[in-house]
Design a protein around this motif. Sequence first.
Motif, mmCIF file in Angstrom:
data_model
loop_
_atom_site.group_PDB
_atom_site.id
_atom_site.type_symbol
_atom_site.label_atom_id
_atom_site.label_comp_id
_atom_site.label_asym_id
_atom_site.label_seq_id
_atom_site.Cartn_x
_atom_site.Cartn_y
_atom_site.Cartn_z
ATOM 1 N N SER A 8 0.849 -1.193 0.000
ATOM 2 C CA SER A 8 0.000 0.000 0.000
ATOM 3 C C SER A 8 0.884 1.242 0.000
ATOM 4 C CB SER A 8 -0.893 -0.004 1.236
ATOM 5 O OG SER A 8 -0.098 0.082 2.416
ATOM 6 N N ARG A 9 0.214 2.397 -0.231
ATOM 7 C CA ARG A 9 0.977 3.653 -0.210
ATOM 8 C C ARG A 9 1.623 3.872 1.163
ATOM 9 N NH1 ARG A 9 -1.487 9.346 -2.176
ATOM 10 N NH2 ARG A 9 -0.962 8.390 -4.193
ATOM 11 N N ALA A 10 0.891 3.541 2.227
ATOM 12 C CA ALA A 10 1.447 3.713 3.571
ATOM 13 C C ALA A 10 2.697 2.862 3.757
ATOM 14 C CB ALA A 10 0.398 3.353 4.617
ATOM 15 N N GLN A 11 2.670 1.624 3.211
ATOM 16 C CA GLN A 11 3.840 0.763 3.332
ATOM 17 C C GLN A 11 5.027 1.315 2.561
ATOM 18 O OE1 GLN A 11 1.761 -2.841 2.076
ATOM 19 N NE2 GLN A 11 2.243 -3.793 4.054
ATOM 20 N N ALA A 15 8.468 2.387 4.302
ATOM 21 C CA ALA A 15 9.749 1.810 3.875
ATOM 22 C C ALA A 15 10.741 2.898 3.497
ATOM 23 C CB ALA A 15 9.516 0.854 2.706
ATOM 24 N N ALA A 16 10.242 3.949 2.772
ATOM 25 C CA ALA A 16 11.138 5.039 2.379
ATOM 26 C C ALA A 16 11.651 5.790 3.609
ATOM 27 C CB ALA A 16 10.402 6.004 1.441
ATOM 28 N N GLY A 17 10.765 6.046 4.565
ATOM 29 C CA GLY A 17 11.198 6.724 5.785
ATOM 30 C C GLY A 17 12.185 5.890 6.585
ATOM 31 N N TRP A 18 11.927 4.580 6.624
ATOM 32 C CA TRP A 18 12.842 3.699 7.361
ATOM 33 C C TRP A 18 14.211 3.647 6.689
ATOM 34 C CZ3 TRP A 18 12.960 2.199 12.078
ATOM 35 C CH2 TRP A 18 13.793 1.145 12.465
ATOM 36 N N LEU A 21 16.064 6.754 7.575
ATOM 37 C CA LEU A 21 16.575 6.675 8.945
ATOM 38 C C LEU A 21 17.819 5.791 9.014
ATOM 39 C CD1 LEU A 21 16.257 7.240 11.976
ATOM 40 C CD2 LEU A 21 14.760 5.236 12.103
ATOM 41 N N LEU A 22 17.788 4.667 8.309
ATOM 42 C CA LEU A 22 18.956 3.771 8.318
ATOM 43 C C LEU A 22 20.170 4.438 7.694
ATOM 44 C CD1 LEU A 22 17.417 0.267 7.453
ATOM 45 C CD2 LEU A 22 18.045 1.200 9.691
ATOM 46 N N LEU A 23 19.958 5.268 6.664
ATOM 47 C CA LEU A 23 21.083 5.990 6.062
ATOM 48 C C LEU A 23 21.676 6.979 7.061
ATOM 49 C CD1 LEU A 23 19.738 6.626 2.445
ATOM 50 C CD2 LEU A 23 21.495 4.981 3.167
ATOM 51 N N LEU A 24 20.824 7.659 7.836
ATOM 52 C CA LEU A 24 21.324 8.559 8.872
ATOM 53 C C LEU A 24 22.094 7.779 9.943
ATOM 54 C CD1 LEU A 24 18.275 10.964 9.437
ATOM 55 C CD2 LEU A 24 20.490 11.528 8.389
ATOM 56 N N VAL A 25 21.563 6.630 10.319
ATOM 57 C CA VAL A 25 22.244 5.799 11.314
ATOM 58 C C VAL A 25 23.589 5.327 10.791
ATOM 59 C CG1 VAL A 25 22.141 3.581 12.507
ATOM 60 C CG2 VAL A 25 20.141 5.078 12.485
ATOM 61 N N ALA A 26 23.633 4.941 9.507
ATOM 62 C CA ALA A 26 24.897 4.507 8.909
ATOM 63 C C ALA A 26 25.922 5.643 8.937
ATOM 64 C CB ALA A 26 24.665 4.037 7.473
ATOM 65 N N VAL A 394 11.832 -4.447 12.368
ATOM 66 C CA VAL A 394 11.193 -3.496 11.452
ATOM 67 C C VAL A 394 11.864 -3.537 10.079
ATOM 68 C CG1 VAL A 394 10.727 -1.048 11.043
ATOM 69 C CG2 VAL A 394 10.407 -2.023 13.319
ATOM 70 N N THR A 395 13.163 -3.749 10.039
ATOM 71 C CA THR A 395 13.861 -3.850 8.753
ATOM 72 C C THR A 395 13.349 -5.041 7.962
ATOM 73 O OG1 THR A 395 15.832 -2.829 9.730
ATOM 74 C CG2 THR A 395 16.129 -4.016 7.653
ATOM 75 N N VAL A 396 13.073 -6.140 8.661
ATOM 76 C CA VAL A 396 12.504 -7.312 7.973
ATOM 77 C C VAL A 396 11.125 -6.975 7.419
ATOM 78 C CG1 VAL A 396 11.614 -9.646 8.324
ATOM 79 C CG2 VAL A 396 13.828 -9.012 9.265
ATOM 80 N N LEU A 397 10.279 -6.333 8.209
ATOM 81 C CA LEU A 397 8.928 -6.014 7.765
ATOM 82 C C LEU A 397 8.914 -4.998 6.626
ATOM 83 C CD1 LEU A 397 6.950 -5.756 11.142
ATOM 84 C CD2 LEU A 397 7.083 -7.682 9.572
#
Length: 776
Positions: A8-11, A15-18, A21-26, A394-397
Amino acid sequence: MTEIRGPSRAQRWLAAGWLALLLLVAGHNGWLWLGGGARLETDILAMLPQNRQDAAAQDATRQLADSASRRVVVLLGARDWSDARRAADAYVDAIRASGQALAPRYRVSQRESDGWLGFYVAYRSQLLGDDARRRLTDASAPALAEQAVASLFQPVGMPRLGRWQDDPLNLYGQWLGERAAQSRVRVRDDRLSLADGDTQYALVMLEQQGPAFSVAAQRAMLPALAKAAEAARRAAPQIQLIQAGVPLFAAAAASQAEREVHTIGLGSLLGILLLTVLAFSGVRPRVLVTLSIAAGLACAVSLTTLLFGKLHLITLVFGASLIGVAENYGNNYYAYRLGKPAGERWAMLRGQRATMWLAFATTAIGYALLALAPFPGLRQMAVFSVTGLFCAFVTVLCGLPFADRGDMPYNRFSRALGGWRLAWPRWGRNRFSLAFALAALAICLAGFAQLRANDDVRALQNAPRQLLDDQRRVGELMQIAGPGQFFLVTGSSPEQVLQREEALKSRLAPLIAAGKLAGVQAVSDWAPSIARQQADHQLLQRVVYAPGGVLEQAAAKLGQPLRAAPLPALRPLSLDAWLAAPVSEPLRAQWLGRFGDGYASVVMLRGLAGPSMLPLLAQAAQPAAGVRFIDKVGEISGLMRHYRQLMSWVIAASYLLVLAMLWRRFGRRAWRALLPTLISSLLTVALLSLFGQPIQLFTVLALLLILGMGVDYGVFLLADDDPRAFLSVTLAAAGTLLAFGLLALSSTPALAAFGLTMLLGISLCWLINPLFTPKT
């Protein structure tokens, strides 16, 4: 027909927001580890509550450890001193030729010796040893005069420094002799040496330059030392060479760790890759699951660092062990993807989401309970663990369905593994259940009857035997004071600290006289308190130099009357002057200096008779204000015991909370998802006891992980009777056993205990969980 519907659009937005966030964490992790922003805490006492920490004791330990962490002591012994000297010269030449950052010190020039003696000459009229002070106080002036006259005619005696009339009793020479007796090291032919029976030793001290625990420096140091030893043996073939020091232990540990990483680590990696290829017909799933775990660990590092300012090494090591738990989510996703078209992955994920959330929640709750303990270390571990698990989940989902492409055939290997579940007997009113219950009960009773705990930190050491023997031999030959036990002396001023040191030494004198303690090493030995200097100066003036004193009576006996002259005016030896002089270098680390509102120093112990002496030493410190006995080995062992007990209660509370969560999902069947893990944990502890393995902190840490993983197995199997569920559990258990169970082969006791517990516990969880899954 199977529903085929994309995200869905929400998914997509999630995913894009996650991903952002992972790029910032990296980027944050890159700055921490590559940019020098990481602050890694290694002091285990930093995990204690603030009100239980003793900053002065920690500073003392750290300062003493720092002074020894770079030093290697080398003794080269031979019956002939010339052989020992020649071997030492060859050894040092080889060290210098190696180009390694090792600064040798083994020669002392006559100028340095004279400077050492010359420093105290100006203060000789106020320096008295304990024996001299007793003589001047107890003996009569005529008796002392007889001794002064007799000393002139003795062929052998204490070396005299200066004229007889300046020191008729040679009290200054005795004071220097008592200080020299604290060490067996002497200067001979401008070289450091010591003798032991018929063996003459040349002493070489190497100071490691640069970072004390640099792995690269340790790797380069060992070959240099080996070549130097070879050069020494060529110069004197019969030489006896003994080497000791913290850098050698660190280098041995680094070498051992490297060997185990190459063997155990490589073996587990190859095994996991082989399982992945056989089960999923490719390595892509393994790569993506590994990336999800890496994302979780990176998020945990970032958040923990931001909240606590620094990351404790134990937190990092314990957090890394969560790989086996986080792997369950990825394995479950791919197990249910088998045999289904790529377009069905979103529908499959929606069907599994509730079960995966429950598995995560029941696992995370145990780690979250660590935050309730009043220990900064456990709270940090709780934040790290829950964050790492949540972000991996959450990364898996959010990530795996987008990165997942193509079909995954349900091959023969996968079908066989999933089909094994049908071969398991089921719990119920049958003979198997009775036999299983009786066998488990017998093992538990036998094991718990022999159960014992061992929290002694020394049990975690596993240095090479030769290295331990050399360290012990060097300590015996040089009578080195160990940093494991010492007295911490504090006061409002340096003078008060020195006075309290002197009072402490008086209380320890009976133990030294009884042979239970070889001696003590204190700053006040070399820089007495001003009060002690004044008292000794007055005692000398009254007994020796006053009219009618020892000097006049001794001179009269010699027929050379001397008019008594007063001592030179008192010139106090200040602590600052002593610290600034080269003579203070061996003991400088024992003066902690200003701390908070006061000052502190350390009194070291030499030749401790054994552990039975520790209560007597602690008792010696009790009557005095500002004096405490510090047993670092006992303190760290006590800390580990407290953590073990506390985490045992955390595990017990976790079982109750997990049961409550399972009850909401499964109702009366909830016990079937939890009881197998409880039985497996009890059997693991019992078997460890039967194998002669004591319970320790690392055992309890493994039991907490077993709870998290075992409940996941129970949830997946109870939620779905599909063979894919058992395939997921089997792959997860196999991966955990390969990643952590192989640590049982480690030669490091702590890792071996952790690995053996994981090996037994996870194997039993995998075997027992299917027994309690009802047939559908």
